[in-house]
Write a protein that holds these residues in place. Sequence first.
Motif, PDB file in Angstrom:
ATOM      1  N   THR A 190       0.838  -1.141   0.094  1.00 33.15           N
ATOM      2  CA  THR A 190       0.063  -0.084   0.070  1.00 33.15           C
ATOM      3  C   THR A 190       0.869   1.214   0.047  1.00 33.15           C
ATOM      4  O   THR A 190       1.568   1.324   0.795  1.00 33.15           O
ATOM      5  N   THR A 191       0.593   2.188  -0.840  1.00 33.44           N
ATOM      6  CA  THR A 191       1.466   3.372  -1.197  1.00 33.44           C
ATOM      7  C   THR A 191       0.643   4.672  -0.564  1.00 33.44           C
ATOM      8  O   THR A 191       1.073   5.892  -0.658  1.00 33.44           O
ATOM      9  N   GLY A 192      -0.582   4.393  -0.136  1.00 35.89           N
ATOM     10  CA  GLY A 192      -1.462   5.755   0.163  1.00 35.89           C
ATOM     11  C   GLY A 192      -3.080   5.331   0.115  1.00 35.89           C
ATOM     12  O   GLY A 192      -3.113   4.107  -0.201  1.00 35.89           O
ATOM     13  N   THR A 193      -3.899   6.043   0.315  1.00 35.83           N
ATOM     14  CA  THR A 193      -5.338   5.666   0.549  1.00 35.83           C
ATOM     15  C   THR A 193      -5.638   5.276  -0.857  1.00 35.83           C
ATOM     16  O   THR A 193      -5.522   6.050  -1.877  1.00 35.83           O
ATOM     17  N   GLY A 194      -6.204   4.091  -1.016  1.00 37.60           N
ATOM     18  CA  GLY A 194      -6.780   3.668  -2.192  1.00 37.60           C
ATOM     19  C   GLY A 194      -5.801   3.214  -3.114  1.00 37.60           C
ATOM     20  O   GLY A 194      -6.112   3.191  -4.547  1.00 37.60           O
ATOM     21  N   THR A 195      -4.566   3.036  -2.892  1.00 31.55           N
ATOM     22  CA  THR A 195      -3.470   2.836  -3.838  1.00 31.55           C
ATOM     23  C   THR A 195      -2.782   1.630  -3.314  1.00 31.55           C
ATOM     24  O   THR A 195      -2.227   1.331  -2.535  1.00 31.55           O
ATOM     25  N   SER A 196      -2.625   0.405  -4.482  1.00 30.12           N
ATOM     26  CA  SER A 196      -1.680  -0.707  -4.097  1.00 30.12           C
ATOM     27  C   SER A 196      -0.954  -0.870  -5.371  1.00 30.12           C
ATOM     28  O   SER A 196      -1.528  -0.982  -6.463  1.00 30.12           O
ATOM     29  N   GLY A 238     -21.937  -1.702 -10.660  1.00 32.96           N
ATOM     30  CA  GLY A 238     -20.856  -1.946  -9.687  1.00 32.96           C
ATOM     31  C   GLY A 238     -19.774  -0.662  -9.702  1.00 32.96           C
ATOM     32  O   GLY A 238     -20.151   0.254 -10.147  1.00 32.96           O
ATOM     33  N   VAL A 239     -18.882  -0.714  -8.785  1.00 33.72           N
ATOM     34  CA  VAL A 239     -17.831   0.233  -8.832  1.00 33.72           C
ATOM     35  C   VAL A 239     -17.111   0.300  -9.999  1.00 33.72           C
ATOM     36  O   VAL A 239     -16.551  -0.561 -10.559  1.00 33.72           O
ATOM     37  N   ALA A 240     -16.820   1.531 -10.480  1.00 33.83           N
ATOM     38  CA  ALA A 240     -16.425   1.829 -11.899  1.00 33.83           C
ATOM     39  C   ALA A 240     -14.782   1.164 -11.758  1.00 33.83           C
ATOM     40  O   ALA A 240     -14.111   1.440 -10.932  1.00 33.83           O
ATOM     41  N   PHE A 241     -14.516   0.875 -12.872  1.00 26.09           N
ATOM     42  CA  PHE A 241     -13.295   0.106 -13.134  1.00 26.09           C
ATOM     43  C   PHE A 241     -12.566   0.423 -14.371  1.00 26.09           C
ATOM     44  O   PHE A 241     -13.413  -0.083 -15.184  1.00 26.09           O
ATOM     45  N   THR A 242     -11.488   0.905 -14.731  1.00 26.73           N
ATOM     46  CA  THR A 242     -10.657   0.970 -15.741  1.00 26.73           C
ATOM     47  C   THR A 242      -9.593   0.087 -15.879  1.00 26.73           C
ATOM     48  O   THR A 242      -8.843  -0.055 -14.847  1.00 26.73           O
ATOM     49  N   ILE A 243      -9.547  -0.830 -16.981  1.00 22.72           N
ATOM     50  CA  ILE A 243      -8.489  -1.942 -16.867  1.00 22.72           C
ATOM     51  C   ILE A 243      -7.476  -1.459 -17.966  1.00 22.72           C
ATOM     52  O   ILE A 243      -8.054  -1.432 -19.281  1.00 22.72           O
ATOM     53  N   ASN A 244      -6.383  -1.131 -17.804  1.00 21.96           N
ATOM     54  CA  ASN A 244      -5.169  -0.811 -18.463  1.00 21.96           C
ATOM     55  C   ASN A 244      -4.262  -2.091 -18.544  1.00 21.96           C
ATOM     56  O   ASN A 244      -3.582  -2.373 -17.552  1.00 21.96           O
ATOM     57  N   ILE A 245      -4.084  -2.706 -19.760  1.00 28.35           N
ATOM     58  CA  ILE A 245      -3.239  -3.686 -19.892  1.00 28.35           C
ATOM     59  C   ILE A 245      -2.173  -3.414 -21.017  1.00 28.35           C
ATOM     60  O   ILE A 245      -2.577  -3.106 -22.063  1.00 28.35           O
ATOM     61  N   THR A 246      -0.767  -3.380 -20.590  1.00 26.97           N
ATOM     62  CA  THR A 246       0.428  -3.243 -21.729  1.00 26.97           C
ATOM     63  C   THR A 246       0.806  -4.679 -22.012  1.00 26.97           C
ATOM     64  O   THR A 246       1.327  -5.436 -21.316  1.00 26.97           O
ATOM     65  N   ILE A 300     -13.510   3.967  -4.018  1.00 20.44           N
ATOM     66  CA  ILE A 300     -14.995   3.446  -4.401  1.00 20.44           C
ATOM     67  C   ILE A 300     -15.616   4.444  -5.115  1.00 20.44           C
ATOM     68  O   ILE A 300     -16.581   4.365  -6.245  1.00 20.44           O
ATOM     69  N   SER A 301     -15.774   5.693  -4.517  1.00 20.56           N
ATOM     70  CA  SER A 301     -16.518   6.752  -5.142  1.00 20.56           C
ATOM     71  C   SER A 301     -15.989   7.317  -6.374  1.00 20.56           C
ATOM     72  O   SER A 301     -16.736   7.566  -7.319  1.00 20.56           O
ATOM     73  N   ALA A 302     -14.716   7.380  -6.712  1.00 24.82           N
ATOM     74  CA  ALA A 302     -14.191   7.793  -7.845  1.00 24.82           C
ATOM     75  C   ALA A 302     -13.918   6.741  -8.893  1.00 24.82           C
ATOM     76  O   ALA A 302     -13.754   6.811 -10.146  1.00 24.82           O
ATOM     77  N   GLY A 303     -13.929   5.581  -8.354  1.00 23.44           N
ATOM     78  CA  GLY A 303     -13.678   4.323  -9.318  1.00 23.44           C
ATOM     79  C   GLY A 303     -12.293   3.891  -9.300  1.00 23.44           C
ATOM     80  O   GLY A 303     -11.206   4.712  -8.650  1.00 23.44           O
ATOM     81  N   TYR A 304     -11.775   2.668  -9.518  1.00 24.37           N
ATOM     82  CA  TYR A 304     -10.510   2.263  -9.678  1.00 24.37           C
ATOM     83  C   TYR A 304      -9.980   2.071 -10.954  1.00 24.37           C
ATOM     84  O   TYR A 304     -10.730   1.877 -12.017  1.00 24.37           O
ATOM     85  N   ILE A 305      -8.603   2.189 -11.184  1.00 22.55           N
ATOM     86  CA  ILE A 305      -7.779   2.178 -12.237  1.00 22.55           C
ATOM     87  C   ILE A 305      -6.779   0.828 -12.115  1.00 22.55           C
ATOM     88  O   ILE A 305      -6.030   1.125 -11.205  1.00 22.55           O
TER      89      ILE A 305
END
Length: 250
Positions: free
Chosen positions: A39-45, A87-95, A236-241
């Motif tokens: 964990t690097t901060g709130t809402g970030t792993s 559900g909770v917004a989710f953006t999936i970025n795959i390289t 949760i409110s802003a969505g995850y990336i």
Amino acid sequence: MERIEFLKRGFGSLLGIAAITPMVGACSSSTVDPVTSTTTGTGTSTGTSNGSSSSDCKVSPSETEGPFPTKVPANFVRSDIRSDRTGVAFTINITIKNSNNSCAALSGALVDIWHCDKDGYYSEYGGTGMQSVNYTSVDFLRGRQTSDANGLVKFTSIFPGWYSGRAPHIHVHVYNSSGKSLLVTQIAFPYDISNTVYTTAQAYGYTKGAQDTKNERDNVFSDSYATEIATVTGSISAGYILAFNVVVSA
């Protein structure tokens, strides 16, 4: 036959009884996720950096497509895969990166993904012991994109739920531009992020509570989770990336 039984029988036949035992105990596991997720901060792993340089350029682990692969992937060329799922917004970025070119970005790759909805159900299947709810006539949470010059594909989705015996995950199948299969793999999530969603996002429909199987007890991820955990940021409110590198041999 429940999905947990499918997993026991399918993997047991390949790996023997020793492969089944860790999964059976997963429901009561009290261990925490490995240190590869920090964990690097709130809402970030942050997860693995696999493929971020030529020094760690190893092909991503090959994993099973599972019991619910997309039947005709070419039918789902789309970046927004939500359909009617909420559900909770989710953006999936795959390289996508090429191990045969010092992990340089691989453009023109066909990338299919699929995952379950917030309740743990897959589209295109159902009405059987494997999945009681019948979703054979719909095709939510499945999509295909072609990697750009930076090797990137992006999907708009919802944060997947979980089902008994598996840690939350996304399935990925990568083909070259000619349609030759290069790799089938799966993406795991940092436990602190998924646990936050499952235990505090009831307003978004996540009502099952905490997952019963963590990454290190999951019989798909247990032998290779260090290279399969994504970096996930947001709330949760802003969505995850989600950000993740998939390394193939092309």
